[in-house]
Design a protein around this motif. Sequence first.
Motif, short mmCIF file in Angstrom:
data_model
loop_
_atom_site.label_atom_id
_atom_site.label_comp_id
_atom_site.label_asym_id
_atom_site.label_seq_id
_atom_site.Cartn_x
_atom_site.Cartn_y
_atom_site.Cartn_z
N GLY A 84 0.77 -1.19 0.02
CA GLY A 84 0.13 -0.06 -0.05
C GLY A 84 0.76 1.23 0.20
N VAL A 85 2.00 1.21 -0.35
CA VAL A 85 3.01 2.34 -0.39
C VAL A 85 3.87 2.46 -1.67
N ARG A 86 3.95 3.55 -2.22
CA ARG A 86 4.67 3.82 -3.37
C ARG A 86 6.37 4.20 -2.86
N HIS A 207 0.58 -6.91 -5.41
CA HIS A 207 -0.55 -6.76 -4.52
C HIS A 207 -0.53 -8.31 -4.19
N ASP A 208 -1.29 -8.68 -3.36
CA ASP A 208 -1.65 -10.13 -3.05
C ASP A 208 -2.47 -10.69 -4.02
N ASP A 209 -3.12 -10.07 -4.85
CA ASP A 209 -3.92 -10.50 -5.84
C ASP A 209 -2.96 -10.48 -7.01
N GLY A 210 -1.93 -9.99 -7.07
CA GLY A 210 -1.02 -10.01 -8.25
C GLY A 210 -0.29 -8.74 -8.63
N PHE A 211 0.21 -8.66 -9.88
CA PHE A 211 0.94 -7.49 -10.40
C PHE A 211 -0.07 -6.61 -11.04
N ALA A 212 0.35 -5.32 -10.86
CA ALA A 212 -0.54 -4.25 -11.69
C ALA A 212 0.48 -3.29 -11.83
N LEU A 213 0.24 -2.51 -13.05
CA LEU A 213 1.02 -1.51 -13.72
C LEU A 213 0.32 -0.36 -14.04
N LEU A 250 -4.18 -1.06 -6.90
CA LEU A 250 -3.28 -0.06 -7.13
C LEU A 250 -3.69 1.14 -6.01
N GLN A 251 -4.74 0.93 -5.26
CA GLN A 251 -5.13 2.16 -4.30
C GLN A 251 -4.04 1.95 -3.02
N MET A 252 -3.46 3.12 -2.76
CA MET A 252 -2.31 3.35 -1.96
C MET A 252 -3.14 3.79 -0.48
N ARG A 253 -2.16 3.49 0.56
CA ARG A 253 -2.66 4.00 1.89
C ARG A 253 -3.05 5.48 1.92
N ASP A 254 -2.14 6.54 1.27
CA ASP A 254 -2.17 7.66 1.36
C ASP A 254 -3.59 8.08 0.18
N GLY A 255 -4.41 7.30 -0.09
CA GLY A 255 -5.32 7.64 -0.95
C GLY A 255 -5.30 7.47 -2.35
#
Length: 394
Positions: A84-86, A207-213, A250-255
């Motif tokens: 959840g962090v970039r 992510h636990d569900d797999g890769f995203a880009l 792709l949603q991060m903790r910072d929104g």
Amino acid sequence: MAIHRIPVGIVGAGPAGLLLGHLLQRAGIESITVDIRSEHHVIERVRAGVLEQTTVDLLRDVGLGGRLTNEGLRHEGLYLAFGGVRHRLDLADLTGGRAITVYGQNEIVRDLIEARRAAGDWILFDAEHVALTHLDTEQPRLQVRTADGEETFVCDYIAGCDGFHGISRASIPSSALRVYEQVHAYTWLGVLAQAAPASQELVYCLHDDGFALLSMRSTSITRLYLQCPPDERLDAWPDERIWRELRIRLQMRDGWVPNEGPILQKGLTGMRSFVIEPMCFGRLFLAGDAAHIVPPTGAKGLNLAVADVWRLARALDEHYRTGSDAALDAYSDAGLRRTWRAQRFSCWMTSLLHRPEGATDFDRRRQRADLEYLVHSRAAMTSLAENYVGFPLD
């Protein structure tokens, strides 16, 4: 049947074949480029868009930097996201100022077709049939049938730039080639969306569900990818499901979350590694996807093709200027060294960022540890950055 004599025949009017013809024209070497596809198809298909620094420098050096400079998106960093962090990697700082540029392959093709036509070069699209013969002689032949009739081009050399499924590699006796291949257990679902990119730089995410880009093609078009099972069907992914899965991954903790919009294109891309050795047979030389395929995670496919044709154009120029075949003789070995380096990096990036099917808790913790080390070690970040922005062509 019309018979023509020409120094170089080029099979394939994608970026590799067109760039080779452009480089040869600048060296005063006549060539013809043929393709069974239409000009519209070659221009409009959406493919790779990440250019290494060396690719950008070459295109500018050979007069193709106009739109690239004005419309290309220079990225001096990229993000690795997990938990959840970039985490931003400063590519320019890590590599002495080098970077990548996002500029679609189809835009490069547009630029090349315009440049080659302005120079009066010979390009044949919509060929009904193309065949290669006499490859084991000093006068290989390129036979072309179009709606206007049949023509044979007697060549000094032929360049096979017609991709993985083209005729060039298939025309070589199988006994003359050694094939290395690995099919990866991942497929990418890629979409083009009419939405402004939510990030100015690429975001690679595990992510636990797999890769995203999250990538982009312009300031108004976003390119996004999702890892899905290798046997996935496109009709199983309506637009609503695609956006739901992208938001989850792709949603991060910072929104932070990708911007959404109408999906313009979608497609599935299987992942494989493929190399043939040698990259030539007699006077037929293979370049680009005809000789090698790398997983797209490392953004190396188009850049490898550019390096191939740059090296081949220089070797042909040396032959016609000096009579020396030293560079032609070294073409395959030099290309394979670069190819295997790209395979190593692309396979490493793929294993780093994709969840294997049936991943165990051990797999998840190991991947997390790999990423934690990478984003906190300057040495590790430098290794990734050097490979990602690309090495000098020579």
